[in-house]
Each structure stands twice: as C-alpha cells, then as structure tokens.
Design a protein around this motif. Structure first.
Motif, PDB file in Angstrom:
ATOM      1  N   ASP A 229      57.413  36.667 -80.985  1.00 45.97           N
ATOM      2  CA  ASP A 229      57.606  36.736 -79.541  1.00 45.97           C
ATOM      3  C   ASP A 229      56.326  36.340 -78.808  1.00 45.97           C
ATOM      4  OD1 ASP A 229      60.119  37.648 -80.047  1.00 45.97           O
ATOM      5  OD2 ASP A 229      59.848  39.641 -79.175  1.00 45.97           O
ATOM      6  N   ALA A 230      56.473  36.096 -77.524  1.00 50.49           N
ATOM      7  CA  ALA A 230      55.339  35.845 -76.639  1.00 50.49           C
ATOM      8  C   ALA A 230      55.536  36.666 -75.377  1.00 50.49           C
ATOM      9  CB  ALA A 230      55.228  34.366 -76.295  1.00 50.49           C
ATOM     10  N   VAL A 231      54.443  37.234 -74.868  1.00 49.63           N
ATOM     11  CA  VAL A 231      54.516  38.073 -73.682  1.00 49.63           C
ATOM     12  C   VAL A 231      53.440  37.632 -72.693  1.00 49.63           C
ATOM     13  CG1 VAL A 231      52.973  39.851 -74.616  1.00 49.63           C
ATOM     14  CG2 VAL A 231      54.651  40.461 -72.875  1.00 49.63           C
ATOM     15  N   ARG A 232      53.753  37.732 -71.416  1.00 46.46           N
ATOM     16  CA  ARG A 232      52.810  37.337 -70.362  1.00 46.46           C
ATOM     17  C   ARG A 232      52.911  38.328 -69.207  1.00 46.46           C
ATOM     18  NH1 ARG A 232      50.614  32.340 -68.057  1.00 46.46           N
ATOM     19  NH2 ARG A 232      50.472  32.548 -65.785  1.00 46.46           N
ATOM     20  N   PHE A 233      51.758  38.789 -68.725  1.00 45.19           N
ATOM     21  CA  PHE A 233      51.697  39.672 -67.565  1.00 45.19           C
ATOM     22  C   PHE A 233      50.739  39.063 -66.547  1.00 45.19           C
ATOM     23  CE2 PHE A 233      52.521  42.563 -71.174  1.00 45.19           C
ATOM     24  CZ  PHE A 233      53.696  43.154 -70.743  1.00 45.19           C
ATOM     25  N   GLU A 234      51.126  39.134 -65.275  1.00 44.84           N
ATOM     26  CA  GLU A 234      50.296  38.548 -64.225  1.00 44.84           C
ATOM     27  C   GLU A 234      50.614  39.224 -62.900  1.00 44.84           C
ATOM     28  OE1 GLU A 234      48.829  34.050 -62.971  1.00 44.84           O
ATOM     29  OE2 GLU A 234      50.846  34.349 -63.763  1.00 44.84           O
ATOM     30  N   VAL A 235      49.646  39.206 -62.001  1.00 44.34           N
ATOM     31  CA  VAL A 235      49.815  39.736 -60.650  1.00 44.34           C
ATOM     32  C   VAL A 235      49.442  38.634 -59.665  1.00 44.34           C
ATOM     33  CG1 VAL A 235      49.055  41.460 -58.965  1.00 44.34           C
ATOM     34  CG2 VAL A 235      49.288  42.091 -61.372  1.00 44.34           C
ATOM     35  N   LYS A 236      50.312  38.391 -58.693  1.00 41.41           N
ATOM     36  CA  LYS A 236      50.042  37.367 -57.690  1.00 41.41           C
ATOM     37  C   LYS A 236      50.053  37.982 -56.295  1.00 41.41           C
ATOM     38  CE  LYS A 236      51.908  33.513 -60.393  1.00 41.41           C
ATOM     39  NZ  LYS A 236      52.816  32.350 -60.398  1.00 41.41           N
ATOM     40  N   ASP A 237      49.249  37.399 -55.403  1.00 44.67           N
ATOM     41  CA  ASP A 237      49.246  37.861 -54.030  1.00 44.67           C
ATOM     42  C   ASP A 237      50.421  37.247 -53.276  1.00 44.67           C
ATOM     43  OD1 ASP A 237      48.538  35.231 -53.387  1.00 44.67           O
ATOM     44  OD2 ASP A 237      46.424  35.712 -53.064  1.00 44.67           O
ATOM     45  N   SER A 242      47.084  33.894 -58.358  1.00 49.89           N
ATOM     46  CA  SER A 242      46.838  34.904 -59.383  1.00 49.89           C
ATOM     47  C   SER A 242      45.605  35.727 -59.024  1.00 49.89           C
ATOM     48  CB  SER A 242      46.655  34.235 -60.750  1.00 49.89           C
ATOM     49  OG  SER A 242      46.496  35.201 -61.769  1.00 49.89           O
ATOM     50  N   ILE A 243      45.716  37.036 -59.154  1.00 53.56           N
ATOM     51  CA  ILE A 243      44.609  37.930 -58.819  1.00 53.56           C
ATOM     52  C   ILE A 243      43.661  38.111 -60.001  1.00 53.56           C
ATOM     53  CG2 ILE A 243      43.960  40.251 -58.084  1.00 53.56           C
ATOM     54  CD1 ILE A 243      45.379  38.882 -55.880  1.00 53.56           C
ATOM     55  N   PHE A 244      44.200  38.518 -61.133  1.00 54.78           N
ATOM     56  CA  PHE A 244      43.396  38.861 -62.308  1.00 54.78           C
ATOM     57  C   PHE A 244      43.423  37.782 -63.390  1.00 54.78           C
ATOM     58  CE2 PHE A 244      45.276  42.710 -60.468  1.00 54.78           C
ATOM     59  CZ  PHE A 244      44.181  43.538 -60.285  1.00 54.78           C
ATOM     60  N   GLY A 245      44.194  36.706 -63.184  1.00 56.33           N
ATOM     61  CA  GLY A 245      44.506  35.840 -64.304  1.00 56.33           C
ATOM     62  C   GLY A 245      45.604  36.491 -65.129  1.00 56.33           C
ATOM     63  N   ALA A 246      46.050  35.816 -66.157  1.00 55.86           N
ATOM     64  CA  ALA A 246      47.206  36.302 -66.925  1.00 55.86           C
ATOM     65  C   ALA A 246      46.807  36.818 -68.301  1.00 55.86           C
ATOM     66  CB  ALA A 246      48.234  35.182 -67.085  1.00 55.86           C
ATOM     67  N   ILE A 247      47.544  37.832 -68.749  1.00 61.31           N
ATOM     68  CA  ILE A 247      47.514  38.250 -70.153  1.00 61.31           C
ATOM     69  C   ILE A 247      48.613  37.461 -70.853  1.00 61.31           C
ATOM     70  CG2 ILE A 247      47.819  40.168 -71.773  1.00 61.31           C
ATOM     71  CD1 ILE A 247      47.041  42.048 -69.442  1.00 61.31           C
ATOM     72  N   GLU A 248      48.251  36.672 -71.848  1.00 68.08           N
ATOM     73  CA  GLU A 248      49.217  35.858 -72.595  1.00 68.08           C
ATOM     74  C   GLU A 248      48.988  36.090 -74.081  1.00 68.08           C
ATOM     75  OE1 GLU A 248      50.186  31.843 -70.704  1.00 68.08           O
ATOM     76  OE2 GLU A 248      48.082  32.126 -70.138  1.00 68.08           O
ATOM     77  N   GLN A 249      49.923  36.763 -74.722  1.00 67.87           N
ATOM     78  CA  GLN A 249      49.739  37.135 -76.122  1.00 67.87           C
ATOM     79  C   GLN A 249      50.929  36.709 -76.982  1.00 67.87           C
ATOM     80  OE1 GLN A 249      48.759  41.459 -75.294  1.00 67.87           O
ATOM     81  NE2 GLN A 249      47.191  40.968 -76.815  1.00 67.87           N
ATOM     82  N   ASP A 250      50.609  36.156 -78.128  1.00 62.92           N
ATOM     83  CA  ASP A 250      51.608  35.921 -79.169  1.00 62.92           C
ATOM     84  C   ASP A 250      51.664  37.143 -80.057  1.00 62.92           C
ATOM     85  OD1 ASP A 250      52.186  33.305 -78.303  1.00 62.92           O
ATOM     86  OD2 ASP A 250      50.472  32.518 -79.423  1.00 62.92           O
ATOM     87  N   VAL A 251      52.866  37.534 -80.452  1.00 65.08           N
ATOM     88  CA  VAL A 251      53.055  38.739 -81.261  1.00 65.08           C
ATOM     89  C   VAL A 251      53.162  38.349 -82.733  1.00 65.08           C
ATOM     90  CG1 VAL A 251      54.476  40.792 -81.598  1.00 65.08           C
ATOM     91  CG2 VAL A 251      54.297  39.760 -79.321  1.00 65.08           C
ATOM     92  N   VAL A 252      52.313  38.964 -83.554  1.00 63.90           N
ATOM     93  CA  VAL A 252      52.293  38.680 -84.984  1.00 63.90           C
ATOM     94  C   VAL A 252      52.236  40.000 -85.745  1.00 63.90           C
ATOM     95  CG1 VAL A 252      51.135  36.464 -84.686  1.00 63.90           C
ATOM     96  CG2 VAL A 252      49.775  38.506 -85.099  1.00 63.90           C
ATOM     97  N   LEU A 253      52.671  39.980 -86.985  1.00 67.05           N
ATOM     98  CA  LEU A 253      52.537  41.155 -87.836  1.00 67.05           C
ATOM     99  C   LEU A 253      51.115  41.233 -88.389  1.00 67.05           C
ATOM    100  CD1 LEU A 253      55.876  41.225 -89.868  1.00 67.05           C
ATOM    101  CD2 LEU A 253      55.193  42.742 -87.994  1.00 67.05           C
ATOM    102  N   GLU A 254      50.609  42.437 -88.544  1.00 65.40           N
ATOM    103  CA  GLU A 254      49.277  42.640 -89.100  1.00 65.40           C
ATOM    104  C   GLU A 254      49.161  41.937 -90.442  1.00 65.40           C
ATOM    105  OE1 GLU A 254      45.603  43.454 -88.871  1.00 65.40           O
ATOM    106  OE2 GLU A 254      46.805  44.575 -87.424  1.00 65.40           O
ATOM    107  N   GLY A 255      48.051  41.198 -90.616  1.00 66.15           N
ATOM    108  CA  GLY A 255      47.836  40.457 -91.851  1.00 66.15           C
ATOM    109  C   GLY A 255      48.271  39.013 -91.789  1.00 66.15           C
ATOM    110  N   THR A 256      48.948  38.633 -90.692  1.00 70.56           N
ATOM    111  CA  THR A 256      49.376  37.252 -90.524  1.00 70.56           C
ATOM    112  C   THR A 256      48.219  36.421 -89.994  1.00 70.56           C
ATOM    113  OG1 THR A 256      51.616  37.976 -90.022  1.00 70.56           O
ATOM    114  CG2 THR A 256      51.020  35.726 -89.393  1.00 70.56           C
ATOM    115  N   ALA A 257      47.947  35.288 -90.591  1.00 68.95           N
ATOM    116  CA  ALA A 257      46.871  34.423 -90.146  1.00 68.95           C
ATOM    117  C   ALA A 257      47.250  33.754 -88.836  1.00 68.95           C
ATOM    118  CB  ALA A 257      46.555  33.363 -91.196  1.00 68.95           C
ATOM    119  N   THR A 258      46.273  33.607 -87.937  1.00 67.33           N
ATOM    120  CA  THR A 258      46.465  32.887 -86.675  1.00 67.33           C
ATOM    121  C   THR A 258      45.368  31.864 -86.507  1.00 67.33           C
ATOM    122  OG1 THR A 258      45.195  34.517 -85.431  1.00 67.33           O
ATOM    123  CG2 THR A 258      47.570  34.863 -85.556  1.00 67.33           C
TER     124      THR A 258
END
Length: 259
Positions: A229-237, A242-258
């Motif tokens: 999965d991929a998740v993104r969080f952001e706040v806009k005026d 964008s106020i803080f910029g975005a959190i953009e994360q790919d979801v991986v299982l522990e031990g998976t190479a990235t």
C-alpha cells in the motif's frame, strides 16, 4: 517561518529554513545547526531565523537551493519525549521518521492515524492554559502506526497558519490518501484540542523541558494498511497551498529490502 532537518549522516541532521511555498531552502548553520539548539535558546535564535526566512521568501538569499522533501528527516529526529495525552499518554520518542521513509510493519493490516503536534519551549509547573500557548514554538503533522511515527518535512511557527490557528487549535483538515483514494476526514473539521490546555494539564504535576513533542487526538485515520500500500497525508490552506509538505510512505513488511 518554516524549518526542516536535512539528512547529513548524523542522528540530528542539519537545520534548514524553508520558504513559505516550500520551493526553496537555506542552511541555518550561521545561526544553529540543529533544531534542538533553537528550542534551547529560542529568544535569541528564533528572531535570526525569522530574518533569514523573510529574506528567503523575498528571494534575497544568494545560497538558497531547491527544497527536496525526500532529503528530510523528522524536523526533530531525537525529541526528548512524544506524548499524546488524549490517546494513551507518553510513549518512546525513538523511531521518529522522515516524510518518505518506508513504513515497515511486523504484520498486516494495521491502522495509521494522522494528528497535529507541537514542539514547546520550557513550560513551568502549574501554568494555565492561556499562558501555556505562549510556550508553543512550532506546529507539526505526524502519522502514527503501531511501529513508527513519521512527520511531514516542515515544522511551522503558528503565525504561518494565519486565521487557521485559533485559541491553540489548528482549524484545517488533514487530507489522507490511501492507494490514491481519499480516506475519511472532512473539509470542515471539528475543532481539536487546545494545545495550551494539553500543555497545562501535562505541566500540572511537573515542569516540561524544551524539546518534547505533544500530539493531539487523531485528525484522520486510515484503518487498515497492508504491504504494497501507499499512504499520503497533507494539510492545505484555503488557497490550496501545502502547509507542512506531505507525508508519503510506502508500506512494506519488516525485513523487506527497499531502494
């Protein structure tokens, strides 16, 4: 002003000032090299950083460079504490991730909650809520899973929110995207907790020292994330910036190479 911490191979990173539109940045090493130094000596260093911020926003910094959120750590990578009073209290402050760090899970699916947080200065014991607001130095956006807490790239001073900062509360929704689709939330959020009240309650039994993070209740929740999965969080005026910029994360299982 807006501040971020760039990766430099150390645990604390390198402090940078970021322009209001998040397009430009400038190293703050003529003033401070780390954000904790600023929190420890706010009255002296914050005005200097504000002057640099003004110059950067007006295009007057010769050594400015393009801001790259992918180079950011958490704004304060090693906070002294991370407390969410309304959601379980104190917790360990390690594993504070930058905005693009992979979200590694031990198993799936798991939830991820986004919330506002503040960095504060010294807070004396027994302070009232109104006075405690004056100890709030910077506002942040955090995303928290059972294994990690990640932060948007930029921490901002409350004045950057304008009318959206009211009585110690952030009056803007957090936008959540899960695999490209809007998840939960509302365009007209309910008023969150007064951060002044949260700090006052925390300082009732003992004083608080500069360099700790305090989070509010969940602003938006992604209930179930799984590997891939991929998740993104952001706040806009209100203008869509964008106020803080975005959190953009790919979801991986522990031990998976990235990469």
């Amino acid at each position: 002003m807006k501040l971020a911490t760039y990766l430099d191979g150390s645990r604390d990173g390198q402090l940078v000032v970021v322009s209001r539109d998040l397009s430009q940045a400038h190293f703050a090493n003529g003033i401070a090299t780390r954000l904790q130094q600023v929190l420890d000596d706010w009255a002296f260093m914050a005005p200097q950083l504000e002057e640099l911020s003004i110059s950067l926003n007006h295009g007057r910094c010769r050594h400015a460079f393009a801001f790259n959120p992918a180079q950011c750590m958490a704004p304060l990578p090693r906070a002294y504490g991370w407390t969410v009073p309304e959601d379980g209290g104190r917790r360990a402050s390690d594993a504070l991730l930058g905005p693009h760090a992979p979200l590694r899970l031990l198993a799936d699916p798991v939830p991820c909650a986004a919330r506002y947080a503040v960095l504060h200065g010294d807070v004396p014991r027994g302070i009232d809520a109104l006075s405690a607001r004056d100890a709030i130095r910077l506002l942040l956006l955090a995303a928290e899973s059972p294994t990690h807490t990640a932060f948007a790239p930029v921490a901002v001073s409350p004045d950057e929110l304008g009318a959206a900062w009211q009585n110690g509360r952030v009056m803007l929704p957090v936008l959540a995207m899960h695999n490209g689709r809007r998840e939960g939330g509302t365009d007209k959020p309910e008023p969150g907790a007064d951060f002044g009240r949260l700090l006052s309650d925390l300082a009732h039994p003992r004083a608080l020292r500069a360099g700790s993070l305090v989070g509010a209740t969940t602003a938006v929740l992604v209930p179930a994330m799984a590997a891939g999965d991929a998740v993104r969080f952001e706040v806009k005026d209100e203008a869509g910036h964008s106020i803080f910029g975005a959190i953009e994360q790919d979801v991986v299982l522990e031990g998976t190479a990235t990469e």
